[in-house]
Scaffold this motif. Structure first.
Motif, PDB file in Angstrom:
ATOM      1  N   LEU A   1      -5.730 133.426  79.607  1.00  0.00           N
ATOM      2  CA  LEU A   1      -6.687 132.467  78.930  1.00  0.00           C
ATOM      3  C   LEU A   1      -5.736 132.039  77.707  1.00  0.00           C
ATOM      4  O   LEU A   1      -5.877 130.914  77.093  1.00  0.00           O
ATOM      5  N   ASP A   2      -5.046 133.132  77.094  1.00  0.00           N
ATOM      6  CA  ASP A   2      -4.326 132.540  76.040  1.00  0.00           C
ATOM      7  C   ASP A   2      -3.236 131.684  76.340  1.00  0.00           C
ATOM      8  O   ASP A   2      -3.076 130.710  75.566  1.00  0.00           O
ATOM      9  N   ALA A   3      -2.666 131.824  77.367  1.00  0.00           N
ATOM     10  CA  ALA A   3      -1.689 130.690  78.147  1.00  0.00           C
ATOM     11  C   ALA A   3      -2.242 129.394  78.297  1.00  0.00           C
ATOM     12  O   ALA A   3      -1.805 128.372  77.916  1.00  0.00           O
ATOM     13  N   PHE A   4      -3.655 129.446  78.762  1.00  0.00           N
ATOM     14  CA  PHE A   4      -4.109 128.243  79.133  1.00  0.00           C
ATOM     15  C   PHE A   4      -4.554 127.412  77.730  1.00  0.00           C
ATOM     16  O   PHE A   4      -4.432 126.143  77.448  1.00  0.00           O
ATOM     17  N   GLU A   5      -4.850 128.238  76.563  1.00  0.00           N
ATOM     18  CA  GLU A   5      -5.141 127.612  75.224  1.00  0.00           C
ATOM     19  C   GLU A   5      -3.937 127.200  74.481  1.00  0.00           C
ATOM     20  O   GLU A   5      -4.110 126.373  73.757  1.00  0.00           O
ATOM     21  N   HIS A   6      -2.850 127.776  74.824  1.00  0.00           N
ATOM     22  CA  HIS A   6      -1.495 127.294  74.158  1.00  0.00           C
ATOM     23  C   HIS A   6      -0.741 126.462  74.924  1.00  0.00           C
ATOM     24  O   HIS A   6       0.235 125.996  74.518  1.00  0.00           O
ATOM     25  N   ASP A   7      -1.429 126.071  76.002  1.00  0.00           N
ATOM     26  CA  ASP A   7      -0.366 125.192  76.907  1.00  0.00           C
ATOM     27  C   ASP A   7      -0.574 123.567  76.375  1.00  0.00           C
ATOM     28  O   ASP A   7      -1.694 123.072  76.653  1.00  0.00           O
ATOM     29  N   ALA A   8       0.741 123.173  75.894  1.00  0.00           N
ATOM     30  CA  ALA A   8       0.648 121.786  75.509  1.00  0.00           C
ATOM     31  C   ALA A   8       0.231 120.767  76.553  1.00  0.00           C
ATOM     32  O   ALA A   8      -0.005 119.612  76.273  1.00  0.00           O
ATOM     33  N   ALA A   9       0.778 121.024  77.753  1.00  0.00           N
ATOM     34  CA  ALA A   9       0.640 120.039  78.893  1.00  0.00           C
ATOM     35  C   ALA A   9      -0.471 120.308  79.680  1.00  0.00           C
ATOM     36  O   ALA A   9      -0.732 119.729  80.789  1.00  0.00           O
ATOM     37  N   GLY A  10      -1.523 121.208  79.220  1.00  0.00           N
ATOM     38  CA  GLY A  10      -2.978 121.481  80.124  1.00  0.00           C
ATOM     39  C   GLY A  10      -3.569 120.012  80.137  1.00  0.00           C
ATOM     40  O   GLY A  10      -3.641 119.402  79.479  1.00  0.00           O
ATOM     41  N   PRO A  11      -4.568 120.219  81.206  1.00  0.00           N
ATOM     42  CA  PRO A  11      -5.421 119.252  81.596  1.00  0.00           C
ATOM     43  C   PRO A  11      -6.359 118.797  80.442  1.00  0.00           C
ATOM     44  O   PRO A  11      -7.032 120.054  80.063  1.00  0.00           O
ATOM     45  N   VAL A  12      -6.765 117.907  80.248  1.00  0.00           N
ATOM     46  CA  VAL A  12      -7.918 117.244  79.259  1.00  0.00           C
ATOM     47  C   VAL A  12      -8.641 116.113  79.642  1.00  0.00           C
ATOM     48  O   VAL A  12      -8.186 115.318  80.136  1.00  0.00           O
ATOM     49  N   THR A  13     -10.067 116.495  79.908  1.00  0.00           N
ATOM     50  CA  THR A  13     -10.901 115.245  80.365  1.00  0.00           C
ATOM     51  C   THR A  13     -11.327 114.506  79.073  1.00  0.00           C
ATOM     52  O   THR A  13     -11.881 115.331  78.114  1.00  0.00           O
ATOM     53  N   LEU A  14     -11.419 113.258  79.201  1.00  0.00           N
ATOM     54  CA  LEU A  14     -11.815 112.760  77.922  1.00  0.00           C
ATOM     55  C   LEU A  14     -12.719 111.297  78.528  1.00  0.00           C
ATOM     56  O   LEU A  14     -12.336 110.462  79.440  1.00  0.00           O
ATOM     57  N   SER A  15     -14.080 111.217  78.003  1.00  0.00           N
ATOM     58  CA  SER A  15     -14.958 110.158  78.273  1.00  0.00           C
ATOM     59  C   SER A  15     -14.920 108.972  77.124  1.00  0.00           C
ATOM     60  O   SER A  15     -14.862 109.686  75.721  1.00  0.00           O
ATOM     61  N   GLY A  16     -15.140 107.739  77.362  1.00  0.00           N
ATOM     62  CA  GLY A  16     -15.355 107.004  76.356  1.00  0.00           C
ATOM     63  C   GLY A  16     -16.202 105.786  76.804  1.00  0.00           C
ATOM     64  O   GLY A  16     -16.102 105.395  77.936  1.00  0.00           O
ATOM     65  N   PHE A  17     -16.938 105.245  75.766  1.00  0.00           N
ATOM     66  CA  PHE A  17     -17.609 103.964  76.309  1.00  0.00           C
ATOM     67  C   PHE A  17     -16.808 102.863  76.244  1.00  0.00           C
ATOM     68  O   PHE A  17     -15.676 102.971  75.898  1.00  0.00           O
ATOM     69  N   HIS A  18     -17.452 101.953  76.811  1.00  0.00           N
ATOM     70  CA  HIS A  18     -16.414 100.766  77.519  1.00  0.00           C
ATOM     71  C   HIS A  18     -15.821 100.283  76.652  1.00  0.00           C
ATOM     72  O   HIS A  18     -14.312 100.043  76.967  1.00  0.00           O
ATOM     73  N   SER A  19     -16.280  99.647  75.451  1.00  0.00           N
ATOM     74  CA  SER A  19     -15.133  98.942  74.417  1.00  0.00           C
ATOM     75  C   SER A  19     -14.265  99.833  73.863  1.00  0.00           C
ATOM     76  O   SER A  19     -13.063  99.341  73.599  1.00  0.00           O
ATOM     77  N   VAL A  20     -14.382 101.109  73.657  1.00  0.00           N
ATOM     78  CA  VAL A  20     -13.528 102.246  73.041  1.00  0.00           C
ATOM     79  C   VAL A  20     -12.649 102.486  74.135  1.00  0.00           C
ATOM     80  O   VAL A  20     -11.330 102.509  73.866  1.00  0.00           O
ATOM     81  N   GLY A  21     -12.842 102.363  75.474  1.00  0.00           N
ATOM     82  CA  GLY A  21     -11.841 102.654  76.271  1.00  0.00           C
ATOM     83  C   GLY A  21     -10.844 101.668  76.729  1.00  0.00           C
ATOM     84  O   GLY A  21      -9.573 101.840  77.006  1.00  0.00           O
ATOM     85  N   GLN A  22     -11.557 100.120  76.457  1.00  0.00           N
ATOM     86  CA  GLN A  22     -10.455  99.264  76.738  1.00  0.00           C
ATOM     87  C   GLN A  22      -9.401  99.167  75.504  1.00  0.00           C
ATOM     88  O   GLN A  22      -8.582  98.547  75.579  1.00  0.00           O
ATOM     89  N   ALA A  23      -9.969  99.605  74.203  1.00  0.00           N
ATOM     90  CA  ALA A  23      -9.310  99.529  72.972  1.00  0.00           C
ATOM     91  C   ALA A  23      -8.107 100.681  73.038  1.00  0.00           C
ATOM     92  O   ALA A  23      -7.087 100.466  72.687  1.00  0.00           O
ATOM     93  N   LEU A  24      -8.506 102.131  73.544  1.00  0.00           N
ATOM     94  CA  LEU A  24      -7.905 103.158  73.134  1.00  0.00           C
ATOM     95  C   LEU A  24      -7.048 103.645  74.515  1.00  0.00           C
ATOM     96  O   LEU A  24      -5.971 104.285  74.127  1.00  0.00           O
ATOM     97  N   PHE A  25      -7.601 103.515  75.684  1.00  0.00           N
ATOM     98  CA  PHE A  25      -7.232 104.329  76.746  1.00  0.00           C
ATOM     99  C   PHE A  25      -5.609 104.015  76.855  1.00  0.00           C
ATOM    100  O   PHE A  25      -4.792 104.854  77.093  1.00  0.00           O
TER     101      PHE A  25
ATOM    102  N   PRO B   1       5.947 118.019  75.230  1.00  0.00           N
ATOM    103  CA  PRO B   1       5.157 117.938  76.494  1.00  0.00           C
ATOM    104  C   PRO B   1       3.867 117.439  76.422  1.00  0.00           C
ATOM    105  O   PRO B   1       3.014 117.853  75.459  1.00  0.00           O
ATOM    106  N   ALA B   2       3.530 116.387  77.022  1.00  0.00           N
ATOM    107  CA  ALA B   2       2.009 115.656  76.953  1.00  0.00           C
ATOM    108  C   ALA B   2       1.185 116.495  77.864  1.00  0.00           C
ATOM    109  O   ALA B   2       1.220 116.778  78.802  1.00  0.00           O
ATOM    110  N   PRO B   3      -0.322 116.349  77.341  1.00  0.00           N
ATOM    111  CA  PRO B   3      -1.248 116.879  78.273  1.00  0.00           C
ATOM    112  C   PRO B   3      -1.621 115.837  79.420  1.00  0.00           C
ATOM    113  O   PRO B   3      -1.224 114.917  79.329  1.00  0.00           O
ATOM    114  N   THR B   4      -2.082 116.675  80.498  1.00  0.00           N
ATOM    115  CA  THR B   4      -2.456 115.688  81.630  1.00  0.00           C
ATOM    116  C   THR B   4      -3.973 115.231  81.253  1.00  0.00           C
ATOM    117  O   THR B   4      -4.990 116.003  81.346  1.00  0.00           O
ATOM    118  N   VAL B   5      -3.998 113.902  81.075  1.00  0.00           N
ATOM    119  CA  VAL B   5      -5.250 113.504  80.679  1.00  0.00           C
ATOM    120  C   VAL B   5      -5.968 112.731  81.817  1.00  0.00           C
ATOM    121  O   VAL B   5      -5.563 111.948  82.441  1.00  0.00           O
TER     122      VAL B   5
END
Length: 302
Positions: A82-106, A118-122
């Motif tokens: 769990l410590d390794a998971f919490e400190h993993d900079a490249a770990g997976p991240v799930t992100l939801s956004g409403f339509h207009s913010v998704g168009q603007a930010l994703f 190292p980038a997270p896997t989004v």
């Protein structure tokens, strides 16, 4: 049966006395005896016996102590994982956004993360829900991009954390040929009598339109209910109705045939917030995505 009780049993077998166990674990002998008694209540077979003035393990106690050692080791491995998971900079991240913010930010977010390895896997998802339904999405996603009008109730504080990325005005949008297009700003009285294209009930533009009607003391004439801002702009461009567009997160909308005008006399601000469960914020990869979202939004709204 508790893990710390198994640890005490194991230490009793290894150290040979309640006093030695108490010293090693930095507790009182009485506390050691109480935990051993609590553990014994879960088993019919005696786990300890008196040998003179010393308490020692029975054969059954030795078996349980050995199995307990394996459980303690497995728990330590789980904590390390769990410590390794919490400190993993490249770990997976799930992100939801409403339509207009998704168009603007994703798209900008993906580029921002790629530039800072190292980038997270989004994993990105669009979820266009009514304002009141955003908090429930935190059960399914690590991060939720949500919008909330200034005058509406705050997000729940129990089990949810929120961070505001920006406070965004909603502007009135009119056709370039509309008589109001030459104005520098508008008031509720200027627009209350117009035909409107607005969102479905429960979404932010409709909230503002109801406020406009209340201030102007005139019912709004809602001709169309459309949530997609690109479609709203297309209808506005025909001159059939006027509408409202968010100032920052609808910049991908074609403005060639429309004019955006600020509205005075009514609060049109909405907060764009990141919502998350507290345990998700412990992860380094999740925090890194939030920091990237802040940088992207700062550039978008500057």
């Amino acid at each position: 049966m508790e893990l710390h009780q198994l640890q005490i049993l194991r230490e009793l077998g290894a150290l040979g006395s309640v006093t030695a166990v108490a010293e090693a674990l930095r507790v009182t002998p009485s506390a050691v005896s109480q935990q051993l008694a609590a553990l014994q209540r879960g088993f019919r077979t005696p786990l300890t016996r008196k040998q003179g003035r010393t308490l020692v393990l029975t054969a059954a106690g030795e078996v349980l102590a050995a199995s307990g050692a394996e459980a303690i080791d497995a728990m330590a491995a789980a904590r390390n994982a769990l410590d390794a998971f919490e400190h993993d900079a490249a770990g997976p991240v799930t992100l939801s956004g409403f339509h207009s913010v998704g168009q603007a930010l994703f798209g900008a977010l993906v580029r921002e993360l790629a530039a800072t390895p190292p980038a997270p896997t989004v994993h990105l998802t669009d979820e266009d829900v009514a304002q009141s339904d955003f908090p429930a999405l935190t059960a399914r996603y690590d991060l939720v991009l949500a919008h909330r009008m200034d005058h509406s109730a705050p997000w729940p504080s129990s089990g949810i954390r929120s961070l505001t990325l920006v406070r965004e005005p909603l502007d009135v949008a009119v056709a370039a040929s509309h008589p109001l297009a030459s104005r520098r700003s508008l008031s509720p009285a200027d627009v209350a009598g117009e035909r409107w294209v607005t969102s479905r009930i429960g979404y932010s533009p409709d909230d503002v339109l109801r406020a406009i009607a209340a201030v102007a003391n005139q019912p709004a004439q809602v001709q169309h209910r459309i949530n997609d801002y690109g479609a709203v702009a297309a209808v506005v461009a025909t001159g059939d109705a006027i509408g409202m567009l968010p100032r920052y997160t609808s910049r991908s909308v074609d403005d060639r045939d429309i004019v955006r005008l600020p509205l005075r006399g009514v609060n049109t601000l909405r907060a764009i917030d990141v919502l998350a469960r507290p345990e998700h914020l412990r992860r380094r990869s999740v925090r890194q995505v939030i920091e990237s979202l802040q940088r992207v939004m700062a550039r978008l709204s500057s």
